[in-house]
Design an enzyme around this catalytic site. Structure first.
Site, PDB file in Angstrom:
ATOM      1  N   ARG A 160       0.826  -1.220   0.000  1.00 41.19           N
ATOM      2  CA  ARG A 160       0.000   0.000   0.000  1.00 41.19           C
ATOM      3  C   ARG A 160       0.861   1.272   0.000  1.00 41.19           C
ATOM      4  NH1 ARG A 160      -3.365  -3.693  -0.436  1.00 41.19           N
ATOM      5  NH2 ARG A 160      -5.467  -3.657   0.441  1.00 41.19           N
ATOM      6  N   SER A 232     -11.071  -1.364   2.923  1.00 36.04           N
ATOM      7  CA  SER A 232     -10.346  -1.497   4.192  1.00 36.04           C
ATOM      8  C   SER A 232     -10.082  -0.102   4.739  1.00 36.04           C
ATOM      9  CB  SER A 232      -8.995  -2.165   3.968  1.00 36.04           C
ATOM     10  OG  SER A 232      -9.157  -3.419   3.386  1.00 36.04           O
ATOM     11  N   GLU A 327      -5.793   3.385   6.421  1.00 40.60           N
ATOM     12  CA  GLU A 327      -5.267   3.338   5.066  1.00 40.60           C
ATOM     13  C   GLU A 327      -5.946   4.441   4.241  1.00 40.60           C
ATOM     14  OE1 GLU A 327      -6.792  -0.084   2.558  1.00 40.60           O
ATOM     15  OE2 GLU A 327      -5.077   0.520   1.405  1.00 40.60           O
TER      16      GLU A 327
HETATM   17  N1  EPU Z   1     -10.436 -11.649   9.721  1.00 39.07           N
HETATM   18  C1  EPU Z   1     -11.194 -11.841  10.856  1.00 39.07           C
HETATM   19  N2  EPU Z   1     -12.233 -10.989  11.073  1.00 39.07           N
HETATM   20  C2  EPU Z   1     -12.550  -9.981  10.218  1.00 39.07           C
HETATM   21  C3  EPU Z   1     -11.762  -9.790   9.072  1.00 39.07           C
HETATM   22  C4  EPU Z   1     -10.709 -10.630   8.844  1.00 39.07           C
HETATM   23  O1  EPU Z   1     -10.935 -12.728  11.662  1.00 39.07           O
HETATM   24  O2  EPU Z   1     -13.529  -9.288  10.486  1.00 39.07           O
HETATM   25  C5  EPU Z   1      -9.348 -12.586   9.433  1.00 39.07           C
HETATM   26  C6  EPU Z   1      -9.732 -13.521   8.281  1.00 39.07           C
HETATM   27  O3  EPU Z   1     -10.409 -14.641   8.718  1.00 39.07           O
HETATM   28  C7  EPU Z   1      -8.387 -13.885   7.702  1.00 39.07           C
HETATM   29  C8  EPU Z   1      -7.557 -12.643   7.941  1.00 39.07           C
HETATM   30  O4  EPU Z   1      -8.204 -11.909   8.975  1.00 39.07           O
HETATM   31  O5  EPU Z   1      -7.814 -14.937   8.418  1.00 39.07           O
HETATM   32  C9  EPU Z   1      -7.415 -11.780   6.692  1.00 39.07           C
HETATM   33  O6  EPU Z   1      -8.712 -11.402   6.223  1.00 39.07           O
HETATM   34  P1  EPU Z   1      -9.009 -11.114   4.672  1.00 39.07           P
HETATM   35  O7  EPU Z   1      -8.478 -12.208   3.835  1.00 39.07           O
HETATM   36  O8  EPU Z   1     -10.431 -10.761   4.571  1.00 39.07           O
HETATM   37  O9  EPU Z   1      -8.096  -9.882   4.336  1.00 39.07           O
HETATM   38  P2  EPU Z   1      -7.658  -8.555   5.101  1.00 39.07           P
HETATM   39  O10 EPU Z   1      -6.246  -8.710   5.533  1.00 39.07           O
HETATM   40  O11 EPU Z   1      -8.643  -8.207   6.159  1.00 39.07           O
HETATM   41  C10 EPU Z   1      -6.685  -7.455   2.943  1.00 39.07           C
HETATM   42  C11 EPU Z   1      -6.824  -6.181   2.140  1.00 39.07           C
HETATM   43  C12 EPU Z   1      -8.135  -6.177   1.372  1.00 39.07           C
HETATM   44  C13 EPU Z   1      -8.161  -7.379   0.462  1.00 39.07           C
HETATM   45  C14 EPU Z   1      -7.993  -8.638   1.308  1.00 39.07           C
HETATM   46  C15 EPU Z   1      -7.917  -9.901   0.503  1.00 39.07           C
HETATM   47  C16 EPU Z   1      -5.583  -4.507   3.402  1.00 39.07           C
HETATM   48  C17 EPU Z   1      -5.653  -3.239   4.180  1.00 39.07           C
HETATM   49  N3  EPU Z   1      -6.741  -5.023   3.010  1.00 39.07           N
HETATM   50  O12 EPU Z   1      -7.719  -7.465   3.931  1.00 39.07           O
HETATM   51  O13 EPU Z   1      -8.167  -5.003   0.571  1.00 39.07           O
HETATM   52  O14 EPU Z   1      -9.357  -7.442  -0.285  1.00 39.07           O
HETATM   53  O15 EPU Z   1      -6.763  -8.560   2.076  1.00 39.07           O
HETATM   54  O16 EPU Z   1      -6.668 -10.006  -0.092  1.00 39.07           O
HETATM   55  O17 EPU Z   1      -4.495  -5.014   3.157  1.00 39.07           O
HETATM   56  C18 EPU Z   1      -8.963  -2.757   0.493  1.00 39.07           C
HETATM   57  O18 EPU Z   1      -7.791  -2.392   0.511  1.00 39.07           O
HETATM   58  O19 EPU Z   1      -9.906  -1.928   0.430  1.00 39.07           O
HETATM   59  C19 EPU Z   1      -9.266  -4.179   0.585  1.00 39.07           C
HETATM   60  C20 EPU Z   1     -10.515  -4.602   0.680  1.00 39.07           C
END
Ligand code: EPU
Length: 331
Positions: A160, A232, A327
Site C-alpha cells: 500500500r 479497508s 489506510e
Molecule cells: N479476519 C477476521 N475478522 C474480520 C476480518 C478478517 O478474523 O472481520 C481474518 C480472516 O479470517 C483472515 C484474515 O483476517 O484470516 C485476513 O482477512 P481477509 O483475507 O479478509 O483480508 P484482510 O487482511 O482483512 C486485505 C486487504 C483487502 C483485500 C484482502 C484480501 C488490506 C488493508 N486489506 O484485507 O483489501 O481485499 O486482504 O486479499 O491489506 C482494500 O484495501 O480496500 C481491501 C478490501
C-alpha cells in the site's frame, strides 16, 4: 465547475463540496487546466474517491482524470504490454484482460477505483499487488505541467505504498500506466478460500479466478452504492517477531503472514477480537462481515467516522499493544 458537490466522487458518501472541480480527457487538456489553477490555493487530484474521507468542504481545486483507452503497445509469445488511461475504471481494465486471457490482474478483480490510483496506492488483494504488473507510470507535475515517466523501480512500491504517497505526494497526476500481462500465467489460487471456491472446476481459467474473487468480495465487502465505505479502513500492521510471539501465546489461532520486516497481523481479526464487528457509534459502524471496513449507516459525518476509527484504534492498542493506522486518506 464551481461549488461542486463531491457526493458522486467519494464512496463514503460524504455530502461535501469543492470550490472548483475539473475533469480532463487528455494530457494537453490537463496542462492547460493547470495554468488556470490559482497558485496559492490547495489542489487535489482524485481517482474514484474510494480511498478518501473528506472531513469538510474542499476550499480549493479538485482534478479528476477522464483519460480513457486501453492500447496494446508491445507483444511477445509470452507477454503483452498495455498502456491504460488513468481514468479507466480499474475493474473494466481487469475484465478486459480476463476476456483476452491475459493474466496478472485477475486476483485484483472488483477493487473499486481507477487505473491511476492503482499506481499510487499499489492496490492489492488475494496474493497480488498492482506493482507485480506495472512497468511504467506516466505523470504530469501538477504545478508545472511537466511530463515525467517513472519505471517500476523508481516508484518505490511496497505494501500500500509508493513514491506517490511519499516524496511525490500531491505533486503529480498519473496520466497513463503500462502493465505487463502474461499470456501463460501461473494462477494464484493459494490465498484465503479461492481454491475452495474453485474446487468444482476441472480446468481453472483466468475468468474462473475472476469470478471466484468477485464472489468472495461480494460476500465480505459492502457495496458502496448501498452502504458508504472506503474498503479497508485500516492497514494491516507489521509487528516484530518478538511482539508476534507474545500475542500468539495468548491467541494461538491468530492468523498471520510472514513478511520481510516482521509479521503481518490482520487488523480485521484484532478488531473483531475487540468486539467491534457489527457495532456502531452514531451513524458509523464496523462492517458485520469484515471488521477492517468502516461503513456509513446513512448520513454519517466525517466526525462520526473518525470517532469510530479512534475508538477502534484505542481498543486494539489496549488489548494487543499494537498501533493500527488508517489506510484511507483524510482530506
Ligand atoms: N479476519 C477476521 N475478522 C474480520 C476480518 C478478517 O478474523 O472481520 C481474518 C480472516 O479470517 C483472515 C484474515 O483476517 O484470516 C485476513 O482477512 P481477509 O483475507 O479478509 O483480508 P484482510 O487482511 O482483512 C486485505 C486487504 C483487502 C483485500 C484482502 C484480501 C488490506 C488493508 N486489506 O484485507 O483489501 O481485499 O486482504 O486479499 O491489506 C482494500 O484495501 O480496500 C481491501 C478490501
Amino acid at each position: 465547475m464551481e461549488n461542486y458537490s463531491l457526493l458522486q466522487h467519494n464512496t463514503f458518501g460524504m455530502k461535501v463540496r469543492a470550490k472548483r472541480f475539473f475533469e480532463y480527457k487528455s494530457v494537453e487538456e490537463l496542462q492547460q487546466l493547470i495554468k488556470s489553477v490559482p497558485i496559492d490555493e490547495p489542489l487535489l487530484h482524485i481517482g474514484g474517491g474510494s480511498n478518501l474521507l473528506f472531513t469538510g468542504d474542499y476550499e480549493g481545486t479538485i482534478l479528476h482524470s477522464a483519460i480513457k483507452g486501453i492500447e496494446v503497445v508491445d507483444e511477445t509469445d509470452d507477454n503483452i504490454l498495455v498502456r491504460v488511461g488513468a481514468g479507466v475504471v480499474w475493474d473494466d481494465f481487469v475484465a478486459y484482460c480476463c476476456e483476452h486471457n491475459w493474466g496478472g490482474v485477475e486476483n485484483l478483480s472488483l477493487i473499486p477505483g481507477e487505473v491511476g490510483a492503482s499506481a499510487v496506492q499499489n492496490i492489492g488483494a488475494y496474493g497480488s499487488e498492482a506493482k507485480d504488473t506495472i512497468v511504467l507510470v506516466e505523470a504530469v507535475e501538477l504545478r508545472t505541467g511537466q511530463l515525467r515517466v517513472l519505471g517500476n523501480a523508481e516508484c518505490n512500491y511496497a505494501y500500500r505504498q509508493s513514491i506517490f504517497k511519499q516524496e511525490l505526494k500531491g505533486k503529480y497526476a498519473i496520466t497513463y500506466v503500462t502493465y505487463k500481462l502474461d499470456k501463460h500465467p501461473v494462477l494464484k489460487l493459494d490465498y484465503g478460500n479461492i481454491r475452495t471456491e474453485l474446487q468444482s472446476k476441472e480446468h481453472v481459467t483466468i475468468s474462473d479466478v475472476r469470478q471466484a474473487i468477485i464472489d468472495i468480495r461480494n460476500t465480505k465487502l459492502p457495496d458502496p452504492k448501498i452502504l458508504g465505505n472506503a474498503g479497508s479502513f485500516f492497514m494491516n500492521p507489521v509487528v516484530s517477531r518478538e511482539k508476534f510471539l507474545s500475542i500468539q501465546k495468548d491467541y494461538p489461532q491468530m492468523p498471520f503472514y510472514e513478511v520481510d520486516n516482521g509479521v503481518k497481523i490482520p487488523a480485521g481479526w484484532m478488531i473483531e477480537q475487540c468486539g467491534w464487528k457489527g457495532k456502531s457509534l452514531g451513524r458509523a459502524a464496523v462492517h458485520d462481515k469484515q471488521a477492517l471496513v468502516l461503513i456509513n449507516l446513512g448520513g454519517a459525518t466525517s466526525d462520526e467516522i473518525i470517532a469510530l476509527s479512534d475508538a477502534v484504534c484505542k481498543s486494539v492498542k489496549d488489548k494487543f499493544g499494537v498501533d493500527i493506522h488508517p489506510e484511507v486518506n483524510f482530506i
